[in-house]
Design an enzyme around this catalytic site. Structure first.
Site, mmCIF file in Angstrom:
data_model
loop_
_atom_site.group_PDB
_atom_site.id
_atom_site.type_symbol
_atom_site.label_atom_id
_atom_site.label_comp_id
_atom_site.label_asym_id
_atom_site.label_seq_id
_atom_site.Cartn_x
_atom_site.Cartn_y
_atom_site.Cartn_z
ATOM 1 C CB CYS A 1 -0.937 -0.065 1.074
ATOM 2 S SG CYS A 1 -0.153 0.181 2.831
ATOM 3 C CD GLN A 2 1.563 6.194 -1.469
ATOM 4 O OE1 GLN A 2 1.094 5.683 -2.508
ATOM 5 N NE2 GLN A 2 2.754 7.111 -1.497
#
Length: 251
Positions: A143-144
């Protein structure tokens, strides 16, 4: 002596503040409990850890599948070439009695500054992953920032996926040469937004400014000056309107 009745608007403010504090406390407790579970998954070797560079090597040299679980507002800015996008949380686009208060609270509590939208869990996340990948797949999950992907790894492990690789620090921790990236923005900038992005006051933009030099900084300095001028113009305009209304009333 009887009880003092508070005005309705004060009661509402107190109730909203109390609800906000209860919500924050619950979020903190839930996150603390989740972190303990995630740390145990990694400590026990049930989920293996990769740096962004190691993940890039695994994708390019071993052709391992790369699962991007970020919401659409981040994925649409930048993504890893060849990755599969299945968000575990996505932007909540509903406008009903249940979602509007959450969106207002999110905006008031910093969404206006960070640009982070209200997200909702995709109850079909697991089914979508199972449809795409067999449970013996060696699956890289990212994810980020690295938190939502840990939540995804926990779900996937409990569902029977035994060969999971978590990208430590998320895509934001990747250097330019670590992964082959597509999209209109660098990966590091995919998670920023709001007023802080517009003014260039995020950590990612400051790091970029240190590399790029004064030209990069001047763009955001000009924006900040523009904001000050706009606020000043609105203030002067409000004063003029106030005087105009006062003159009308006096006549």
């Amino acid at each position: 002596m009887g009880a003092v009745s508070l005005p309705i608007n004060i009661k509402s403010v107190v109730r909203v503040q109390a609800d906000s504090e209860d919500y924050e406390l619950k979020q903190m407790r839930d996150m603390a409990a989740a972190r303990k579970r995630w740390e145990a998954l990694i400590r026990d070797g049930k989920v293996k850890v990769l740096t962004p560079r190691e993940a890039g090597y695994a994708v390019q040299l071993s052709n391992k599948p790369f699962l991007d679980v970020r919401p659409s507002n981040e994925h649409n800015k930048a993504w890893v070439r060849g990755s599969t996008w299945i968000p575990i949380f996505d932007v909540d686009k509903r406008l009903d009695a249940g979602s509007i208060p959450r969106k207002v609270m999110n905006f008031v509590m910093g969404g206006w500054w960070s640009g982070l939208p209200t997200l909702s869990y995709d109850s079909q996340f697991l089914a979508k992953v199972e449809e795409k990948f067999p449970k013996d797949t060696e699956l890289i999950v990212a994810c980020q920032k690295g938190l939502r992907s840990l939540a995804a790894c926990e779900l996937l492990y409990n569902a029977g996926y035994q060969n999971l690789f978590w990208v430590q620090g998320g895509l934001e921790a990747a250097d330019d040469e670590d992964l082959i990236v597509e999209g209109p923005m660098p990966l590091k900038f995919a998670g920023i937004g709001g007023v802080s992005e517009f003014l260039g006051w995020t950590d990612q933009q400051r790091a970029a400014a240190a590399k790029e030099g004064w030209g990069y900084r001047l763009v955001f300095s000009a924006r900040l000056l523009g904001v000050f001028l706009a606020v000043d113009a609105l203030y002067l305009g409000a004063q003029q309107i106030g005087r105009y209304i006062q003159d009308i009333r006096s006549h």
